[in-house]
Design an enzyme around this catalytic site. Structure first.
Site, PDB file in Angstrom:
ATOM      1  N   GLU A 110     -93.693  22.974 -41.532  1.00 56.94           N
ATOM      2  CA  GLU A 110     -93.243  22.154 -40.414  1.00 56.94           C
ATOM      3  C   GLU A 110     -94.014  22.483 -39.155  1.00 56.94           C
ATOM      4  O   GLU A 110     -94.507  23.597 -38.978  1.00 56.94           O
ATOM      5  CB  GLU A 110     -91.748  22.392 -40.171  1.00 56.94           C
ATOM      6  CG  GLU A 110     -90.911  21.863 -41.303  1.00 56.94           C
ATOM      7  CD  GLU A 110     -89.435  22.158 -41.112  1.00 56.94           C
ATOM      8  OE1 GLU A 110     -88.644  21.223 -41.196  1.00 56.94           O
ATOM      9  OE2 GLU A 110     -89.088  23.321 -40.873  1.00 56.94           O
ATOM     10  N   CYS A 123     -95.808  23.581 -31.796  1.00 55.04           N
ATOM     11  CA  CYS A 123     -95.544  24.832 -32.493  1.00 55.04           C
ATOM     12  C   CYS A 123     -96.005  24.635 -33.930  1.00 55.04           C
ATOM     13  O   CYS A 123     -95.506  23.756 -34.626  1.00 55.04           O
ATOM     14  CB  CYS A 123     -94.037  25.070 -32.423  1.00 55.04           C
ATOM     15  SG  CYS A 123     -93.484  26.475 -33.354  1.00 55.04           S
ATOM     16  N   CYS A 130     -92.885  32.982 -45.235  1.00 55.14           N
ATOM     17  CA  CYS A 130     -93.314  34.157 -44.475  1.00 55.14           C
ATOM     18  C   CYS A 130     -92.933  35.398 -45.258  1.00 55.14           C
ATOM     19  O   CYS A 130     -91.889  35.429 -45.907  1.00 55.14           O
ATOM     20  CB  CYS A 130     -92.638  34.180 -43.100  1.00 55.14           C
ATOM     21  SG  CYS A 130     -93.197  35.535 -42.028  1.00 55.14           S
ATOM     22  N   CYS A 134     -87.776  39.084 -41.739  1.00 52.62           N
ATOM     23  CA  CYS A 134     -86.814  39.314 -40.659  1.00 52.62           C
ATOM     24  C   CYS A 134     -85.493  38.628 -41.032  1.00 52.62           C
ATOM     25  O   CYS A 134     -85.473  37.438 -41.347  1.00 52.62           O
ATOM     26  CB  CYS A 134     -87.345  38.775 -39.332  1.00 52.62           C
ATOM     27  SG  CYS A 134     -88.919  39.532 -38.860  1.00 52.62           S
ATOM     28  N   CYS A 137     -84.191  35.261 -39.355  1.00 51.56           N
ATOM     29  CA  CYS A 137     -85.113  34.130 -39.298  1.00 51.56           C
ATOM     30  C   CYS A 137     -85.068  33.347 -40.604  1.00 51.56           C
ATOM     31  O   CYS A 137     -85.195  33.926 -41.686  1.00 51.56           O
ATOM     32  CB  CYS A 137     -86.528  34.645 -39.049  1.00 51.56           C
ATOM     33  SG  CYS A 137     -87.800  33.363 -39.111  1.00 51.56           S
ATOM     34  N   CYS A 361     -86.658  27.920 -32.658  1.00 53.21           N
ATOM     35  CA  CYS A 361     -87.235  29.184 -33.117  1.00 53.21           C
ATOM     36  C   CYS A 361     -86.434  29.801 -34.250  1.00 53.21           C
ATOM     37  O   CYS A 361     -85.239  30.004 -34.138  1.00 53.21           O
ATOM     38  CB  CYS A 361     -87.262  30.191 -31.980  1.00 53.21           C
ATOM     39  SG  CYS A 361     -88.869  30.309 -31.243  1.00 53.21           S
TER      40      CYS A 361
HETATM   41  N1  SAH Z   1     -94.105  35.498 -37.278  1.00 48.85           N
HETATM   42  C1  SAH Z   1     -94.353  35.300 -35.871  1.00 48.85           C
HETATM   43  C2  SAH Z   1     -94.221  33.864 -35.418  1.00 48.85           C
HETATM   44  C3  SAH Z   1     -93.090  33.024 -35.940  1.00 48.85           C
HETATM   45  S1  SAH Z   1     -91.501  33.079 -35.255  1.00 48.85           S
HETATM   46  C4  SAH Z   1     -93.421  36.176 -35.078  1.00 48.85           C
HETATM   47  O1  SAH Z   1     -92.493  36.729 -35.638  1.00 48.85           O
HETATM   48  O2  SAH Z   1     -93.658  36.345 -33.887  1.00 48.85           O
HETATM   49  C5  SAH Z   1     -91.506  32.646 -33.573  1.00 48.85           C
HETATM   50  C6  SAH Z   1     -90.450  33.400 -32.807  1.00 48.85           C
HETATM   51  O3  SAH Z   1     -89.126  33.006 -33.176  1.00 48.85           O
HETATM   52  C7  SAH Z   1     -90.508  34.895 -33.047  1.00 48.85           C
HETATM   53  O4  SAH Z   1     -90.383  35.572 -31.822  1.00 48.85           O
HETATM   54  C8  SAH Z   1     -89.285  35.120 -33.912  1.00 48.85           C
HETATM   55  O5  SAH Z   1     -88.848  36.440 -33.883  1.00 48.85           O
HETATM   56  C9  SAH Z   1     -88.309  34.154 -33.309  1.00 48.85           C
HETATM   57  N2  SAH Z   1     -87.162  33.856 -34.156  1.00 48.85           N
HETATM   58  C10 SAH Z   1     -87.085  33.937 -35.496  1.00 48.85           C
HETATM   59  N3  SAH Z   1     -85.869  33.594 -35.920  1.00 48.85           N
HETATM   60  C11 SAH Z   1     -85.136  33.301 -34.826  1.00 48.85           C
HETATM   61  C12 SAH Z   1     -83.808  32.852 -34.641  1.00 48.85           C
HETATM   62  N4  SAH Z   1     -82.995  32.641 -35.657  1.00 48.85           N
HETATM   63  N5  SAH Z   1     -83.390  32.636 -33.378  1.00 48.85           N
HETATM   64  C13 SAH Z   1     -84.223  32.820 -32.336  1.00 48.85           C
HETATM   65  N6  SAH Z   1     -85.501  33.221 -32.462  1.00 48.85           N
HETATM   66  C14 SAH Z   1     -85.957  33.466 -33.695  1.00 48.85           C
END
Ligand code: SAH
Length: 395
Positions: A110, A123, A130, A134, A137, A361
């Site tokens: 996406e 974005c 991935c 995390c 996420c 995000c």
């Molecule tokens: N892998 C990279 C980029 C993708 S995520 C990274 O981790 O930076 C983009 C941003 O969204 C990152 O800062 C990530 O930690 C954040 N993110 C992931 N899941 C989220 C969620 N459920 N709520 C808010 N931010 C989130």
């Protein structure tokens, strides 16, 4: 911290799946000229193809500067369609649009295009899924399907630029100004392709999108060796580091890569990047109720970052399906901001564009389920100063 999250393994090496067909955007200019010559065409046709590609022209019939007899063969060989729209979903009065793409092998990714007064940000995804696991996420919970090729990543930005130019978003024709690598995937785990993508984004037209370095943001969980490599490249794109906790004990669980590279190593690497570029980096911090939003953690974060070239970007957590966690309540957010600012750390709160289309995000988890079913996810990139909390700057 107990609850539903299953610990997933960290995955660095992407599964080897069929590479997408060769595309002009994967090649250097010289390689593209050679490829065109191999097809029995003059090398300058590579430049003509590049001009069409970066303007978003995909229909050979529109490539009137190419001899009609050669158009099909040239586009087939060098501009194969790599991204097929499965669907668009819009939100925020037509100013946010999430696109679900199908790749040649059926993998789904996406991207999210967001229009703001005076700028438009896309974005983009750098991997299908991935491997960084995390737990908060949605993409991280999917696991890694594969790395995207450079052309597959670049294609998302090109499509966004064309959508802006064609006035597909509410507000009429406009220009794509910003790109953030905050879609699916860990960009620094797909380093070589992301580096090629940066070239394409920053190279002036007709061989690229001609964006400015500061308006391109690479966001990472903190792959320290890759941050150091990026520092040596000599590019000045904006770096964002997803910290989410100031202490190793908590960060080990929220950002599992922390078991490999610790908080201190990550901020040291980001500092070195900032020193070299002279530009502040952003520290991303998803505020999760009762997990990482306590006043003492705000103070720890303030102490950690005071005096560094860092800017904190707080993101109220976008809850993902099955997660036991929730966003911090507004009073906790305010307190967190106040403490960071009192420590002298520049702090903003990110807006949550596209939340209702799972386009915010950490919500990106591409699937082909029916629209409206909360399953697709894209991370929200662009930062908009939060009205209630008072913010400054953005990325
Ligand atoms: N892998 C990279 C980029 C993708 S995520 C990274 O981790 O930076 C983009 C941003 O969204 C990152 O800062 C990530 O930690 C954040 N993110 C992931 N899941 C989220 C969620 N459920 N709520 C808010 N931010 C989130």
């Amino acid at each position: 911290m107990d609850g539903a999250m299953t610990a997933l393994p960290l995955v660095f090496d992407a599964p080897r799946r069929g590479t997408p067909p060769r595309h002009l955007a994967d090649l250097t200019r010289e390689e593209a000229r050679a490829a065109v010559a191999d097809l029995g065409q003059p090398a300058f046709r590579a430049d003509q193809l590049a001009r069409h590609f970066y303007r978003g022209v995909t229909d050979p019939a529109q490539m009137t500067d190419l001899p009609a007899a050669a158009r099909e063969a040239l586009t087939e060989a060098l501009l194969p369609g790599l991204l097929t729209v499965v669907r668009h979903q819009t939100a925020d009065n037509g100013r946010t649009r999430k696109t679900l793409w199908r790749l040649h092998d059926g993998a789904l990714v996406e991207s999210v295009l967001m229009r703001y007064p005076g700028r438009a940000t896309v974005c983009i995804s750098s991997q299908a899924g991935c491997g960084m696991a995390c737990p908060f996420c949605a993409t991280g919970q999917q696991g890694l399907t594969r790395n995207l090729s450079a052309a597959e990543i670049i294609g998302q930005a090109v499509a966004a630029a064309a959508a802006m130019a064609n006035g597909e978003l509410d507000g009429g024709p406009g220009r794509l100004s910003n790109v953030v690598f905050m879609g699916m995937g860990e960009p620094l785990a797909n380093y070589a392709r992301v580096r090629k993508t940066l070239d394409a984004l920053l190279t002036p037209a007709p061989h690229g999108l001609g964006l400015s370095q500061r308006s391109v943001t690479v966001s990472t969980v903190g792959l320290v060796p890759a941050i150091r490599r990026l520092t040596e490249e000599g590019r000045n794109v904006t770096l964002a580091v997803s910290l989410h906790a100031p202490d190793d004990e908590l960060r080990d669980t929220l950002v599992p890569i922390n078991t490999r590279w610790k908080v201190q190593e990550v901020v040291d690497a980001a500092d070195a990047y900032a020193k070299r570029t002279g530009r502040r980096y952003s520290v991303e911090y998803a505020l999760i109720r009762d997990v990482n939003d306590q006043p003492f953690r705000a103070d720890l974060l303030g102490t950690l970052l005071a005096g560094r070239l860092a800017h904190v970007n707080l993101i109220p957590l976008n809850p993902t399906p099955g997660s036991p966690w929730d966003a911090s309540p507004l009073p906790a957010q305010r307190e967190f901001v106040a403490r960071l600012r009192a420590a002298g750390v520049a702090t903003t709160v990110r807006d949550t564009r596209g939340q209702d289309i799972d386009g915010a995000c950490g919500q990106l988890a591409a699937s082909d389920a029916a629209p409206g079913v909360p399953s697709v996810a894209v991370p929200t990139p662009s930062v908009e100063p939060p009205v209630e909390l008072g913010a400054e700057g953005d990325q």
